[in-house]
Design a protein around this motif. Structure first.
Motif, PDB file in Angstrom:
ATOM      1  N   GLU A 176       0.840  -1.221   0.000  1.00  0.00           N
ATOM      2  CA  GLU A 176       0.000   0.000   0.000  1.00  0.00           C
ATOM      3  C   GLU A 176       0.862   1.252   0.000  1.00  0.00           C
ATOM      4  O   GLU A 176       0.574   2.225  -0.714  1.00  0.00           O
ATOM      5  N   ARG A 177       1.959   1.247   0.755  1.00  0.00           N
ATOM      6  CA  ARG A 177       2.860   2.404   0.773  1.00  0.00           C
ATOM      7  C   ARG A 177       3.465   2.608  -0.603  1.00  0.00           C
ATOM      8  O   ARG A 177       3.530   3.741  -1.103  1.00  0.00           O
ATOM      9  N   LEU A 178       3.890   1.530  -1.237  1.00  0.00           N
ATOM     10  CA  LEU A 178       4.483   1.642  -2.568  1.00  0.00           C
ATOM     11  C   LEU A 178       3.448   2.109  -3.595  1.00  0.00           C
ATOM     12  O   LEU A 178       3.774   2.893  -4.501  1.00  0.00           O
ATOM     13  N   LYS A 179       2.218   1.658  -3.480  1.00  0.00           N
ATOM     14  CA  LYS A 179       1.162   2.129  -4.387  1.00  0.00           C
ATOM     15  C   LYS A 179       0.957   3.634  -4.238  1.00  0.00           C
ATOM     16  O   LYS A 179       0.803   4.346  -5.235  1.00  0.00           O
ATOM     17  N   ARG A 180       0.963   4.104  -2.982  1.00  0.00           N
ATOM     18  CA  ARG A 180       0.811   5.552  -2.761  1.00  0.00           C
ATOM     19  C   ARG A 180       1.997   6.310  -3.356  1.00  0.00           C
ATOM     20  O   ARG A 180       1.838   7.369  -3.964  1.00  0.00           O
ATOM     21  N   GLU A 181       3.188   5.733  -3.183  1.00  0.00           N
ATOM     22  CA  GLU A 181       4.387   6.376  -3.732  1.00  0.00           C
ATOM     23  C   GLU A 181       4.329   6.418  -5.255  1.00  0.00           C
ATOM     24  O   GLU A 181       4.665   7.431  -5.872  1.00  0.00           O
ATOM     25  N   ILE A 182       3.891   5.336  -5.863  1.00  0.00           N
ATOM     26  CA  ILE A 182       3.763   5.297  -7.330  1.00  0.00           C
ATOM     27  C   ILE A 182       2.743   6.338  -7.783  1.00  0.00           C
ATOM     28  O   ILE A 182       2.978   7.080  -8.752  1.00  0.00           O
ATOM     29  N   ALA A 183       1.602   6.396  -7.081  1.00  0.00           N
ATOM     30  CA  ALA A 183       0.573   7.381  -7.439  1.00  0.00           C
ATOM     31  C   ALA A 183       1.128   8.784  -7.320  1.00  0.00           C
ATOM     32  O   ALA A 183       0.873   9.657  -8.179  1.00  0.00           O
ATOM     33  N   SER A 184       1.889   9.029  -6.276  1.00  0.00           N
ATOM     34  CA  SER A 184       2.481  10.365  -6.063  1.00  0.00           C
ATOM     35  C   SER A 184       3.454  10.691  -7.191  1.00  0.00           C
ATOM     36  O   SER A 184       3.456  11.797  -7.720  1.00  0.00           O
ATOM     37  N   LEU A 185       4.286   9.714  -7.558  1.00  0.00           N
ATOM     38  CA  LEU A 185       5.256   9.936  -8.643  1.00  0.00           C
ATOM     39  C   LEU A 185       4.545  10.168  -9.991  1.00  0.00           C
ATOM     40  O   LEU A 185       4.962  11.019 -10.784  1.00  0.00           O
ATOM     41  N   LYS A 186       3.454   9.448 -10.221  1.00  0.00           N
ATOM     42  CA  LYS A 186       2.683   9.650 -11.451  1.00  0.00           C
ATOM     43  C   LYS A 186       2.100  11.055 -11.481  1.00  0.00           C
ATOM     44  O   LYS A 186       2.101  11.715 -12.514  1.00  0.00           O
ATOM     45  N   THR A 187       1.609  11.495 -10.324  1.00  0.00           N
ATOM     46  CA  THR A 187       1.040  12.846 -10.238  1.00  0.00           C
ATOM     47  C   THR A 187       2.123  13.877 -10.533  1.00  0.00           C
ATOM     48  O   THR A 187       1.895  14.842 -11.268  1.00  0.00           O
ATOM     49  N   ARG A 188       3.303  13.710  -9.997  1.00  0.00           N
ATOM     50  CA  ARG A 188       4.408  14.639 -10.247  1.00  0.00           C
ATOM     51  C   ARG A 188       4.763  14.676 -11.741  1.00  0.00           C
ATOM     52  O   ARG A 188       5.047  15.731 -12.286  1.00  0.00           O
ATOM     53  N   LEU A 189       4.809  13.502 -12.346  1.00  0.00           N
ATOM     54  CA  LEU A 189       5.159  13.441 -13.782  1.00  0.00           C
ATOM     55  C   LEU A 189       4.094  14.139 -14.626  1.00  0.00           C
ATOM     56  O   LEU A 189       4.420  14.785 -15.612  1.00  0.00           O
ATOM     57  N   ASP A 190       2.837  13.977 -14.245  1.00  0.00           N
ATOM     58  CA  ASP A 190       1.761  14.622 -14.993  1.00  0.00           C
ATOM     59  C   ASP A 190       1.839  16.140 -14.859  1.00  0.00           C
ATOM     60  O   ASP A 190       1.512  16.872 -15.796  1.00  0.00           O
ATOM     61  N   ILE A 191       2.267  16.613 -13.720  1.00  0.00           N
ATOM     62  CA  ILE A 191       2.359  18.063 -13.489  1.00  0.00           C
ATOM     63  C   ILE A 191       3.496  18.652 -14.303  1.00  0.00           C
ATOM     64  O   ILE A 191       3.382  19.723 -14.853  1.00  0.00           O
ATOM     65  N   GLN A 192       4.601  17.975 -14.444  1.00  0.00           N
ATOM     66  CA  GLN A 192       5.753  18.532 -15.121  1.00  0.00           C
ATOM     67  C   GLN A 192       5.604  18.408 -16.565  1.00  0.00           C
ATOM     68  O   GLN A 192       5.423  18.440 -17.525  1.00  0.00           O
TER      69      GLN A 192
END
Length: 114
Positions: A98-114
């Protein structure tokens, strides 16, 4: 309290106890047959000697059965402890997933923003 009349090697006994009459009679028949078998194998031994030999044999079986039971209890205890450890590890791994899923989601969100 039940009283049961039994015959072992031609001698009558009255047994008092809480067990069912048929159960006590069955035990008496088995003991009678066992003593007669022992005495048939060695006609010179007395009923008393046959009874002692039978008692020793049954005590031996009882002790070995108790040791086996104790061993099984220890094995079950070990299995339960292993299962509890595995359950804890599984829960820890689920939390990590679950922690890794949240981290992946966070990283995806960052990539979408940039």
């Amino acid at each position: 309290m039940n009283k049961v009349k039994i015959t072992i090697c031609g001698i009558d006994y009255v047994i008092a106890g809480n067990e069912d009459e048929e159960y006590v009679l069955n035990l008496a028949r088995k003991l009678d047959a066992e003593l007669k078998k022992i005495m048939a194998q060695n006609p010179r031994i007395s009923v008393m000697t046959a009874a002692v030999l039978a008692a020793l044999d049954h005590l031996d079986e009882s002790v070995k059965a108790q040791e086996s039971t104790d061993n099984m209890r220890l094995q079950i205890k070990d299995y339960l402890e292993d299962a509890a450890k595995a359950r804890i590890e599984c829960e820890e791994q689920k939390r990590e997933i679950e922690r890794l899923k949240r981290e992946i989601a966070s990283l995806k969100t960052r990539l979408d923003i940039q």
